[in-house]
Design a protein around this motif. Structure first.
Motif, PDB file in Angstrom:
ATOM      1  N   ASN A   1       0.798  -1.231   0.000  1.00  0.00           N
ATOM      2  CA  ASN A   1       0.000   0.000   0.000  1.00  0.00           C
ATOM      3  C   ASN A   1       0.829   1.280   0.000  1.00  0.00           C
ATOM      4  O   ASN A   1       0.273   2.376  -0.047  1.00  0.00           O
ATOM      5  N   ASP A   2       2.171   1.164   0.056  1.00  0.00           N
ATOM      6  CA  ASP A   2       2.992   2.364   0.231  1.00  0.00           C
ATOM      7  C   ASP A   2       3.640   2.856  -1.066  1.00  0.00           C
ATOM      8  O   ASP A   2       4.574   3.646  -1.039  1.00  0.00           O
ATOM      9  N   PHE A   3       3.136   2.415  -2.204  1.00  0.00           N
ATOM     10  CA  PHE A   3       3.705   2.868  -3.478  1.00  0.00           C
ATOM     11  C   PHE A   3       3.157   4.248  -3.855  1.00  0.00           C
ATOM     12  O   PHE A   3       1.987   4.569  -3.590  1.00  0.00           O
ATOM     13  N   ASP A   4       4.012   5.050  -4.454  1.00  0.00           N
ATOM     14  CA  ASP A   4       3.570   6.342  -4.986  1.00  0.00           C
ATOM     15  C   ASP A   4       2.972   6.187  -6.376  1.00  0.00           C
ATOM     16  O   ASP A   4       2.013   6.872  -6.738  1.00  0.00           O
ATOM     17  N   ALA A   5       3.565   5.298  -7.175  1.00  0.00           N
ATOM     18  CA  ALA A   5       3.113   5.132  -8.554  1.00  0.00           C
ATOM     19  C   ALA A   5       3.335   3.694  -9.012  1.00  0.00           C
ATOM     20  O   ALA A   5       4.216   2.992  -8.524  1.00  0.00           O
ATOM     21  N   ILE A   6       2.512   3.294  -9.964  1.00  0.00           N
ATOM     22  CA  ILE A   6       2.618   1.977 -10.587  1.00  0.00           C
ATOM     23  C   ILE A   6       2.679   2.173 -12.102  1.00  0.00           C
ATOM     24  O   ILE A   6       1.879   2.931 -12.669  1.00  0.00           O
TER      25      ILE A   6
ATOM     26  N   VAL B   1      -3.058   5.230  -5.257  1.00  0.00           N
ATOM     27  CA  VAL B   1      -1.760   5.136  -5.927  1.00  0.00           C
ATOM     28  C   VAL B   1      -1.927   5.605  -7.377  1.00  0.00           C
ATOM     29  O   VAL B   1      -2.910   5.250  -8.038  1.00  0.00           O
ATOM     30  N   TYR B   2      -0.967   6.381  -7.879  1.00  0.00           N
ATOM     31  CA  TYR B   2      -1.035   6.823  -9.260  1.00  0.00           C
ATOM     32  C   TYR B   2      -0.645   5.673 -10.180  1.00  0.00           C
ATOM     33  O   TYR B   2       0.448   5.111 -10.068  1.00  0.00           O
TER      34      TYR B   2
END
Length: 300
Positions: A57-62, A86-87
């Motif tokens: 859950n801690d990603f800024d972007a995918i 998340v973007y």
């Protein structure tokens, strides 16, 4: 930033280049194997888990790099990341639209974009009229589920066209029938669009004896200068399907440029090699710019 590359093969050129480009810019890059991700749906605490329990859950972007065979599950994951805030560089909705050849052509046509004359029918009883509808043989038969030039057949005579169409229909396969643009001469343009700009373009040329210009089918690629009309067509096609990153395929005809297809996970090897452009870096830069705009908005 922490950026995930959501894909199937960590050794694929495109995925390796994205990891390298992000790390070169100081980001934490993580390869996420689609098959090893799973979702928790909960109104209060939704989560994406990985390999036996790690929470993502801690990603800024995918950056989604979803192969056609993984479209359903890959898009479900992309949609779940979107719900977590998340973007996701290409949304699940945009990828799904682009993967449906018939639906995407209908959307492109509705936006007034020029495409080869195309027919679609369900019953074998309509085969002859379908062939005439697109100007007769020679013509192209395309399976809706095909990719990278697979599932695409050139029928050079009316009898051959009838046989191929009816054979596919007997297998209950959905297909498109499309006019064959002879003057394209086995060549097409691949325009790589990022955030509404063409960042690189190449001409792909079919191998001898082949009509498909796809590099996966033995075609070759070279750098090319595209016209203003071709640039406008590529940009509008990506925008119509809602794609921030797209490989737009165009052929040159007597009527002007015609839009063949829009790819939501375009390969980087052919276009970087032929154009000399750092396309992977441009994809990372686009994510950086989005977050810079977001921070600016928060600070105002």
């Amino acid at each position: 930033m922490k950026i995930g590359v959501l894909a199937s093969n960590p050794d694929l050129y495109s995925n390796r280049r994205l990891i390298e480009a992000g790390e070169a810019r100081g980001h934490e890059m993580v390869f996420l194997n689609i098959k090893q991700c799973y979702m928790k749906m909960d109104a209060d605490n939704p989560e994406v888990h990985y390999r036996g329990g790690a929470i993502l859950n801690d990603f800024d972007a995918i950056i989604p790099r979803i192969r056609p065979s993984m479209t359903f599950y890959g898009c479900a994951l992309a949609r779940h990341f979107e719900s977590l805030g998340v973007y996701v560089q290409n949304t699940a909705e945009a990828i799904t639209s682009s993967r449906d050849k018939l639906f995407s052509l209908q959307l492109l046509q509705k936006s007034g974009l020029d495409i080869p004359t195309t027919g679609f029918a369900n019953s074998p009883m309509d085969t002859n009229d379908l062939i005439e509808m697109v100007g007769g043989a020679p013509l192209i038969v395309k399976l809706l589920e095909g990719s990278q030039g697979r599932g695409v057949v050139l029928a050079e005579t009316g009898k051959a066209a009838e046989s191929v169409i009816n054979a596919f229909k007997a297998l209950r396969a959905n297909l498109l029938v499309q006019e064959f643009v002879k003057e394209a001469d086995g060549k097409d343009l691949r325009c790589f669009v990022i955030d509404g700009k063409v960042v690189a373009s190449i001409m792909r040329t079919a191998a001898p004896g082949e009509f498909r210009a796809n590099i996966h089918q033995g075609g070759s690629a070279s750098s090319v200068r595209i016209s203003a009309e071709e640039r406008k067509l590529a940009i509008k096609a990506a925008k119509t399907l809602g794609l921030k990153v797209a490989g737009v395929d165009i052929i040159r005809s007597r009527k002007g440029p015609l839009l063949l297809e829009v790819n939501s996970s375009p390969g980087l090897e052919g276009i970087e090699g032929a154009s000399g452009k750092d396309v992977a870096g441009a994809m990372i830069t686009a994510i950086e710019k989005r977050f810079a705009r977001r921070l600016k908005g928060l600070n105002q």
